[in-house]
Design a protein around this motif. Structure first.
Motif, PDB file in Angstrom:
ATOM      1  N   ARG A  10       0.903  -1.308   0.184  1.00 17.30           N
ATOM      2  CA  ARG A  10      -0.052   0.080   0.037  1.00 17.30           C
ATOM      3  C   ARG A  10       0.850   1.384  -0.076  1.00 17.30           C
ATOM      4  N   SER A  11       0.439   2.231  -0.674  1.00 20.10           N
ATOM      5  CA  SER A  11       1.189   3.310  -0.723  1.00 20.10           C
ATOM      6  C   SER A  11       0.215   4.892  -0.783  1.00 20.10           C
ATOM      7  N   ARG A  12       0.964   5.818  -0.532  1.00 18.00           N
ATOM      8  CA  ARG A  12       0.183   7.085  -0.349  1.00 18.00           C
ATOM      9  C   ARG A  12       1.042   8.029  -1.085  1.00 18.00           C
ATOM     10  N   PHE A  13       0.483   8.856  -2.035  1.00 19.43           N
ATOM     11  CA  PHE A  13       1.313   9.906  -2.924  1.00 19.43           C
ATOM     12  C   PHE A  13       0.469  11.117  -2.757  1.00 19.43           C
ATOM     13  N   ARG A  14       1.044  12.250  -2.009  1.00 18.34           N
ATOM     14  CA  ARG A  14       0.475  13.342  -1.827  1.00 18.34           C
ATOM     15  C   ARG A  14       1.367  14.633  -2.207  1.00 18.34           C
ATOM     16  N   VAL A  15       0.759  15.796  -2.638  1.00 16.09           N
ATOM     17  CA  VAL A  15       1.315  16.806  -3.493  1.00 16.09           C
ATOM     18  C   VAL A  15       1.045  17.953  -2.453  1.00 16.09           C
ATOM     19  N   ALA A  16       1.843  18.905  -2.345  1.00 16.92           N
ATOM     20  CA  ALA A  16       1.768  20.260  -1.412  1.00 16.92           C
ATOM     21  C   ALA A  16       1.728  21.160  -2.515  1.00 16.92           C
ATOM     22  N   CYS A  17       0.609  22.220  -2.507  1.00 21.76           N
ATOM     23  CA  CYS A  17       0.366  23.009  -3.633  1.00 21.76           C
ATOM     24  C   CYS A  17       0.296  24.370  -2.893  1.00 21.76           C
ATOM     25  N   MET A  18       0.608  25.420  -3.706  1.00 21.17           N
ATOM     26  CA  MET A  18       0.727  26.755  -3.184  1.00 21.17           C
ATOM     27  C   MET A  18       0.315  27.505  -4.884  1.00 21.17           C
ATOM     28  N   ASN A  19      -0.783  28.293  -4.566  1.00 24.84           N
ATOM     29  CA  ASN A  19      -1.587  28.919  -5.841  1.00 24.84           C
ATOM     30  C   ASN A  19      -1.466  27.752  -6.958  1.00 24.84           C
ATOM     31  N   ASN A  20      -2.120  26.976  -6.509  1.00 28.51           N
ATOM     32  CA  ASN A  20      -2.360  25.506  -7.546  1.00 28.51           C
ATOM     33  C   ASN A  20      -0.914  25.128  -8.425  1.00 28.51           C
ATOM     34  N   CYS A  21       0.207  25.287  -7.865  1.00 28.44           N
ATOM     35  CA  CYS A  21       1.426  25.010  -8.233  1.00 28.44           C
ATOM     36  C   CYS A  21       1.774  23.809  -7.238  1.00 28.44           C
ATOM     37  N   VAL A  22       2.526  22.673  -8.030  1.00 27.49           N
ATOM     38  CA  VAL A  22       3.056  21.964  -6.914  1.00 27.49           C
ATOM     39  C   VAL A  22       4.458  22.318  -6.461  1.00 27.49           C
ATOM     40  N   VAL A  23       4.637  22.422  -5.014  1.00 29.66           N
ATOM     41  CA  VAL A  23       5.714  22.573  -4.335  1.00 29.66           C
ATOM     42  C   VAL A  23       6.476  21.601  -3.527  1.00 29.66           C
ATOM     43  N   GLY A  24       5.967  20.633  -3.399  1.00 32.81           N
ATOM     44  CA  GLY A  24       6.616  19.457  -2.690  1.00 32.81           C
ATOM     45  C   GLY A  24       5.713  18.321  -2.986  1.00 32.81           C
ATOM     46  N   TYR A  25       6.225  17.063  -2.218  1.00 35.87           N
ATOM     47  CA  TYR A  25       5.532  15.687  -2.412  1.00 35.87           C
ATOM     48  C   TYR A  25       5.955  15.055  -1.613  1.00 35.87           C
TER      49      TYR A  25
END
Length: 240
Positions: free
Chosen positions: A139-154
């Motif tokens: 099992r795995s989890r893929f999450r992204v962090a967004c600022m102003n709809n831009c991906v800035v981390g994951y």
């Protein structure tokens, strides 16, 4: 690009494939926690040489997994810190002006571009490396962090039985110091605890002091023995 092959069976099951798409460098992956016998390792190395690779690399191996490779003639390519979190107290999974959401297929290009900025050429992910991390555990989890709809981390985090693995964490260098890495780690640890994990492991390069300090600040502790990536280079023939 060469495909990944299983080259031995049973308890000595190993896989080979090109490292990050490099046709000269093979990745030899033993079954986690089950180092191969010397005979099986020899057969694997011969198979790799016959396939035309010039050198071999292992994934990050634990201390008990390393001796059979070192005795064969592999050398230490790089040592890594191995840290564990016991999931008692978790960091916040939020950061100012940042939204965490499920990663989607359309995010992969942006994530790989970000990964290339966060890691040097040897460690950065290509598409195959990204997919391998996603499928390394049941099992795995893929999450992204967004600022102003831009991906800035994951982050990519996996669970196998009662142990979690923070497989990958990256934050765009322009957004360091804003709590994004902490939020992603908090999300990863919270997910692992909800899945019944007893602890979570992560590794980081010994030279990456920034990441090491962050993990320790957030409650990770160093395991007594770290990890090592090992390599082996074939001797050149006289006609090369």
């Amino acid at each position: 690009m060469r495909r990944t092959d299983t080259i031995t069976g049973h308890s000595d099951r190993m896989r080979i494939g090109p490292w990050r798409g490099d046709p000269a460098l093979a990745l030899l992956s033993p079954t986690p926690g089950a180092p191969p016998s010397p005979e099986a390792l020899h057969r694997a190395v011969v198979s790799i040489a016959d396939a035309g690779y010039r050198s071999v690399l292992t994934p990050a191996l634990t201390f008990p997994e390393q001796p059979v490779f070192l005795e064969y003639g592999f050398s230490v390519h790089e040592r890594l810190h191995l840290l564990r979190h016991e999931l008692f107290t978790l960091p916040s999974a939020t950061a100012p002006h940042t939204h965490l959401r499920r990663g989607r297929s359309r995010d992969i290009e942006a994530v790989l571009n970000l990964d290339g900025l966060a890691f040097d050429g040897f460690w950065r992910f290509d598409l195959n490396g990204f997919l391998d991390a996603r499928h390394a555990t049941p099992r795995s989890r893929f999450r992204v962090a967004c600022m102003n709809n831009c991906v800035v981390g994951y982050h990519i985090t996996g669970v196998a039985r009662r142990l979690g693995y923070l497989q990958r964490l990256a934050v765009h260098p322009d957004f360091h110091g804003r709590g994004i890495g902490t939020a992603l780690i908090g999300d990863a640890l919270g997910w692992c605890r909800r899945r019944g994990c007893e602890s979570v492991l992560v590794n980081t390069q010994e030279i990456n002091e920034r990441a090491h300090l962050l993990y320790r600040h957030l409650g990770f502790t160093d395991e007594p023995n770290g990890l090592a990536v090992l390599d082996f280079t074939f001797a050149k023939s006289d006609g090369s």
